[in-house]
Write an enzyme that holds these catalytic residues in place. Structure first.
Site, PDB file in Angstrom:
ATOM      1  N   VAL A 113      -9.695   1.132  12.632  1.00 21.61           N
ATOM      2  CA  VAL A 113      -9.636   0.852  14.086  1.00 21.61           C
ATOM      3  C   VAL A 113     -11.343   1.803  14.608  1.00 21.61           C
ATOM      4  O   VAL A 113     -12.207   0.916  15.778  1.00 21.61           O
ATOM      5  CB  VAL A 113      -8.285   2.371  15.402  1.00 21.61           C
ATOM      6  CG1 VAL A 113      -8.647   3.141  14.251  1.00 21.61           C
ATOM      7  CG2 VAL A 113      -8.631   1.924  16.018  1.00 21.61           C
TER       8      VAL A 113
ATOM      9  N   LYS B 167       1.721   3.727  -3.426  1.00 19.30           N
ATOM     10  CA  LYS B 167       0.911   4.843  -3.308  1.00 19.30           C
ATOM     11  C   LYS B 167       1.743   6.335  -3.407  1.00 19.30           C
ATOM     12  O   LYS B 167       1.386   7.270  -4.253  1.00 19.30           O
ATOM     13  CB  LYS B 167       0.468   5.842  -1.885  1.00 19.30           C
ATOM     14  CG  LYS B 167      -0.908   4.784  -1.882  1.00 19.30           C
ATOM     15  CD  LYS B 167      -2.309   5.349  -2.366  1.00 19.30           C
ATOM     16  CE  LYS B 167      -3.541   4.769  -2.449  1.00 19.30           C
ATOM     17  NZ  LYS B 167      -4.588   5.817  -2.963  1.00 19.30           N
TER      18      LYS B 167
ATOM     19  N   TYR C 226       1.173  -1.079   0.142  1.00 20.57           N
ATOM     20  CA  TYR C 226      -0.318  -0.155   0.164  1.00 20.57           C
ATOM     21  C   TYR C 226       1.086   1.310  -0.364  1.00 20.57           C
ATOM     22  O   TYR C 226       0.547   1.880  -1.146  1.00 20.57           O
ATOM     23  CB  TYR C 226      -0.884  -0.128   1.361  1.00 20.57           C
ATOM     24  CG  TYR C 226      -1.633   1.174   1.254  1.00 20.57           C
ATOM     25  CD1 TYR C 226      -3.473   0.636   0.192  1.00 20.57           C
ATOM     26  CD2 TYR C 226      -0.923   2.009   2.216  1.00 20.57           C
ATOM     27  CE1 TYR C 226      -4.082   2.421   0.356  1.00 20.57           C
ATOM     28  CE2 TYR C 226      -2.242   2.962   2.027  1.00 20.57           C
ATOM     29  CZ  TYR C 226      -3.982   3.283   1.896  1.00 20.57           C
ATOM     30  OH  TYR C 226      -4.535   4.130   1.663  1.00 20.57           O
TER      31      TYR C 226
HETATM   32  P1  NAD Z   1     -13.080   1.953   0.317  1.00 16.55           P
HETATM   33  O1  NAD Z   1     -12.170   0.286   0.217  1.00 16.55           O
HETATM   34  O2  NAD Z   1     -14.135   2.147   1.177  1.00 16.55           O
HETATM   35  O3  NAD Z   1     -13.370   2.158  -0.981  1.00 16.55           O
HETATM   36  C1  NAD Z   1     -11.859   2.497  -2.179  1.00 16.55           C
HETATM   37  C2  NAD Z   1     -12.791   1.787  -3.449  1.00 16.55           C
HETATM   38  O4  NAD Z   1     -11.991   0.643  -4.585  1.00 16.55           O
HETATM   39  C3  NAD Z   1     -13.702   0.381  -3.035  1.00 16.55           C
HETATM   40  O5  NAD Z   1     -15.161   0.544  -3.977  1.00 16.55           O
HETATM   41  C4  NAD Z   1     -12.884  -0.848  -4.303  1.00 16.55           C
HETATM   42  O6  NAD Z   1     -14.274  -1.115  -4.736  1.00 16.55           O
HETATM   43  C5  NAD Z   1     -12.776   0.331  -5.385  1.00 16.55           C
HETATM   44  N1  NAD Z   1     -11.356  -0.690  -5.805  1.00 16.55           N
HETATM   45  C6  NAD Z   1     -10.514  -1.077  -5.371  1.00 16.55           C
HETATM   46  N2  NAD Z   1      -9.779  -1.726  -6.074  1.00 16.55           N
HETATM   47  C7  NAD Z   1      -9.502  -1.099  -7.539  1.00 16.55           C
HETATM   48  C8  NAD Z   1      -9.645  -1.476  -8.813  1.00 16.55           C
HETATM   49  N3  NAD Z   1      -8.890  -2.389  -8.863  1.00 16.55           N
HETATM   50  N4  NAD Z   1     -10.426  -1.322  -9.660  1.00 16.55           N
HETATM   51  C9  NAD Z   1     -11.732  -0.444  -9.285  1.00 16.55           C
HETATM   52  N5  NAD Z   1     -11.838  -0.398  -7.992  1.00 16.55           N
HETATM   53  C10 NAD Z   1     -10.929  -0.794  -6.843  1.00 16.55           C
HETATM   54  O7  NAD Z   1     -12.253   2.929   0.885  1.00 16.55           O
HETATM   55  P2  NAD Z   1     -12.180   4.495   1.389  1.00 16.55           P
HETATM   56  O8  NAD Z   1     -11.744   4.908   2.673  1.00 16.55           O
HETATM   57  O9  NAD Z   1     -13.074   5.234   0.495  1.00 16.55           O
HETATM   58  O10 NAD Z   1     -10.950   5.143   0.795  1.00 16.55           O
HETATM   59  C11 NAD Z   1     -10.634   5.645  -0.777  1.00 16.55           C
HETATM   60  C12 NAD Z   1      -8.814   5.730  -2.039  1.00 16.55           C
HETATM   61  O11 NAD Z   1      -8.899   7.321  -0.367  1.00 16.55           O
HETATM   62  C13 NAD Z   1      -8.560   5.284  -1.622  1.00 16.55           C
HETATM   63  O12 NAD Z   1      -7.042   5.873  -2.857  1.00 16.55           O
HETATM   64  C14 NAD Z   1      -7.908   5.301  -0.256  1.00 16.55           C
HETATM   65  O13 NAD Z   1      -6.346   4.723  -0.221  1.00 16.55           O
HETATM   66  C15 NAD Z   1      -7.772   6.683   0.144  1.00 16.55           C
HETATM   67  N6  NAD Z   1      -7.519   7.394   1.722  1.00 16.55           N
HETATM   68  C16 NAD Z   1      -8.486   6.887   2.324  1.00 16.55           C
HETATM   69  C17 NAD Z   1      -8.150   6.650   4.186  1.00 16.55           C
HETATM   70  C18 NAD Z   1      -9.256   6.487   4.668  1.00 16.55           C
HETATM   71  O14 NAD Z   1      -9.137   6.999   6.004  1.00 16.55           O
HETATM   72  N7  NAD Z   1     -10.576   6.092   4.460  1.00 16.55           N
HETATM   73  C19 NAD Z   1      -6.816   7.628   4.614  1.00 16.55           C
HETATM   74  C20 NAD Z   1      -5.528   7.496   3.428  1.00 16.55           C
HETATM   75  C21 NAD Z   1      -6.380   7.487   1.973  1.00 16.55           C
HETATM   76  N1  UDP Z   2      -6.212  -0.825  16.341  1.00 11.65           N
HETATM   77  C1  UDP Z   2      -6.482  -1.135  17.459  1.00 11.65           C
HETATM   78  N2  UDP Z   2      -7.268  -1.832  17.113  1.00 11.65           N
HETATM   79  C2  UDP Z   2      -8.165  -2.289  16.864  1.00 11.65           C
HETATM   80  C3  UDP Z   2      -8.406  -2.045  15.392  1.00 11.65           C
HETATM   81  C4  UDP Z   2      -6.785  -0.845  14.933  1.00 11.65           C
HETATM   82  O1  UDP Z   2      -5.522  -0.668  18.560  1.00 11.65           O
HETATM   83  O2  UDP Z   2      -8.762  -3.310  16.725  1.00 11.65           O
HETATM   84  C5  UDP Z   2      -5.303   0.310  16.097  1.00 11.65           C
HETATM   85  C6  UDP Z   2      -4.096  -0.120  15.228  1.00 11.65           C
HETATM   86  O3  UDP Z   2      -3.016  -0.731  15.510  1.00 11.65           O
HETATM   87  C7  UDP Z   2      -3.239   1.396  14.299  1.00 11.65           C
HETATM   88  C8  UDP Z   2      -4.145   1.970  14.733  1.00 11.65           C
HETATM   89  O4  UDP Z   2      -5.610   1.352  15.419  1.00 11.65           O
HETATM   90  O5  UDP Z   2      -1.943   1.447  16.083  1.00 11.65           O
HETATM   91  C9  UDP Z   2      -5.215   2.771  13.537  1.00 11.65           C
HETATM   92  O6  UDP Z   2      -5.703   1.352  12.463  1.00 11.65           O
HETATM   93  P1  UDP Z   2      -6.045   1.963  11.696  1.00 11.65           P
HETATM   94  O7  UDP Z   2      -6.511   0.348  10.509  1.00 11.65           O
HETATM   95  O8  UDP Z   2      -7.430   2.296  11.734  1.00 11.65           O
HETATM   96  O9  UDP Z   2      -5.688   3.174  10.241  1.00 11.65           O
HETATM   97  P2  UDP Z   2      -3.979   2.855  10.191  1.00 11.65           P
HETATM   98  O10 UDP Z   2      -3.542   2.457  10.624  1.00 11.65           O
HETATM   99  O11 UDP Z   2      -3.607   2.611   8.266  1.00 11.65           O
HETATM  100  O12 UDP Z   2      -3.634   4.113  10.468  1.00 11.65           O
END
Ligand code: NAD
Ligand code: UDP
Ligand code: UDP
Length: 322
Positions: free
Chosen positions: A186, A148, A144
């Site tokens: 989380v 990215k 990931y």
């Molecule tokens: P999500 O998993 O809910 O949505 C991602 C979507 O992408 C899903 O609908 C999935 O089916 C689709 N997808 C995955 N692989 C695909 C592919 N190869 N072709 C077409 N569709 C595909 O996640 P989200 O939280 O909505 O995240 C959306 C974007 O934002 C992602 O790129 C993620 O990396 C980025 N992002 C999200 C967060 C967050 O906290 N939610 C944080 C940082 C970055």
């Molecule tokens: N985490 C936790 N308990 C859970 C799920 C996640 O303590 O049931 C912790 C995880 O280890 C991390 C933080 O919460 O330190 C955020 O996790 P998440 O997977 O939501 O996002 P990311 O690590 O990608 O920021």
């Protein structure tokens, strides 16, 4: 009125963005392979005359005619992106190449949903955009994080080499309605555990921090970035600088849900970042954007959403992890 392609439009963030763009009078073409997205997220939009869904995997080329692209396709939660790590990297890298190729052919603007994970386990705190990060290139999060990072490289090379109009947004942890109850993140884990009066699983000692942004704020920031002058390419941090330990988050959720849950401690996943907080000075200055929703208020809305899902008897069982 523009015709706008959203990849990953059936996911958590994509479904909120689809709604906002339709509300603003645009046409939305949602391309999603439904790996982690759900039809349920976009069900209310399917009857909208300006909304179209195509099931498509962006690792394959896509030939459509649109005016703008938001590239959001990618699993986002560690459980989901580690399920098929090779496909995760392909989605970031091949997906970016295909969507950049599409934008290049059409000479249109494209926004990349990048992530705070490009900073890895940061040695600089809070994280400004100028920080290059501390990522393990061969660990379980690398598919990931490095995927990215490579996508960002591709965006900037298409910008320099082909004069493409690009927008790179580094999204910090975001939460709210349409998160999947069993995505292992989380906020969803803790809320589901609290609503079921089950143990709240803290990984490690709970002293690690995250900064949580409510989805409405995040989507405002994304829209602002896309619609601010072409000279603003980013990368730009969008997130909420309020920083909390996982122990504080667990206690807040127990209180807000009136839960009888007790806290239990589980092993910390490999390469789990110890700290994370965005420096959003650039977003404030360039986009005139800052988040408005405080954690407790956002959590209340998210808890209401999960409760309504439970009431509809949607099967919501948290995944067992660790
Ligand atoms: P999500 O998993 O809910 O949505 C991602 C979507 O992408 C899903 O609908 C999935 O089916 C689709 N997808 C995955 N692989 C695909 C592919 N190869 N072709 C077409 N569709 C595909 O996640 P989200 O939280 O909505 O995240 C959306 C974007 O934002 C992602 O790129 C993620 O990396 C980025 N992002 C999200 C967060 C967050 O906290 N939610 C944080 C940082 C970055
Ligand atoms: N985490 C936790 N308990 C859970 C799920 C996640 O303590 O049931 C912790 C995880 O280890 C991390 C933080 O919460 O330190 C955020 O996790 P998440 O997977 O939501 O996002 P990311 O690590 O990608 O920021
Ligand atoms: N591509 C696409 N849709 C288009 C144009 C291009 O999916 O409308 C894909 C195609 O697979 C191509 C990739 O984008 O390989 C990169 O395109 P680019 O023009 O940068 O490179 P090239 O076509 O020379 O490989």
């Amino acid at each position: 009125m523009k015709r706008i392609l959203i990849t990953g439009g059936a996911g958590f963030l994509g479904s909120h963005l689809s709604k906002k763009l339709l509300d603003n009078g645009h046409e939305v073409l949602c391309a999603d392979n439904l790996f982690t997205g759900r039809r349920q997220n976009i069900a209310p939009l399917l009857d909208h005359p300006n909304f179209e869904f195509i099931r498509h995997d962006i690792t394959n080329p896509l030939y459509v005619e649109v005016d703008e692209i938001y590239n959001l396709a990618s699993p986002a939660s560690p459980i989901h992106y580690q399920f098929d790590p090779v496909q995760t990297t392909k989605t970031s890298v091949l997906g970016a190449i295909n969507m950049l190729g599409l934008a290049k052919r059409l000479k249109i603007k494209i926004l990349q949903a990048s992530t705070s994970e490009v900073y890895g386990d940061p040695a600089v705190h809070p994280q400004p955009e100028s920080y290059w990060g501390n990522v393990n290139p061969i660990g379980p999060r690398a598919c990931y994080d490095e995927g990215k990072r490579c996508a960002e490289t591709l965006f900037f090379d298409y910008y320099r080499q082909h004069n493409l109009k690009i927008k790179v947004m580094r999204i910090f942890n975001t939460y709210g309605p349409h998160m999947q109850a069993n995505d292992g993140r989380v906020v969803s884990n803790f809320i589901m555990q609290a609503l079921h009066n089950e143990s709240i699983t803290i990984y490690g000692d709970g002293s690690q921090t995250r900064s949580f942004c409510y989805v409405d704020d995040l989507i405002e920031g994304m829209y602002a970035l896309m619609n601010t002058g072409d000279h603003v390419t980013g990368p730009i941090n969008i997130g909420n600088p309020g920083e909390f330990t996982m122990l504080e988050l667990a206690e807040t959720i127990i209180e807000l849900t009136n839960s009888k849950s007790k806290i239990t401690f589980k092993p910390l996943p490999i390469d789990d970042p110890k700290l994370r907080r965005p420096d959003i000075s650039k977003a404030r200055e360039v986009l005139n954007w800052e988040p408005k929703v405080q954690l407790r208020e956002g959590l209340e809305k998210t808890i209401d959403y999960f409760q309504s899902q439970l009431a509809k008897e949607v099967k919501l069982v948290p995944l067992k992890v660790g």
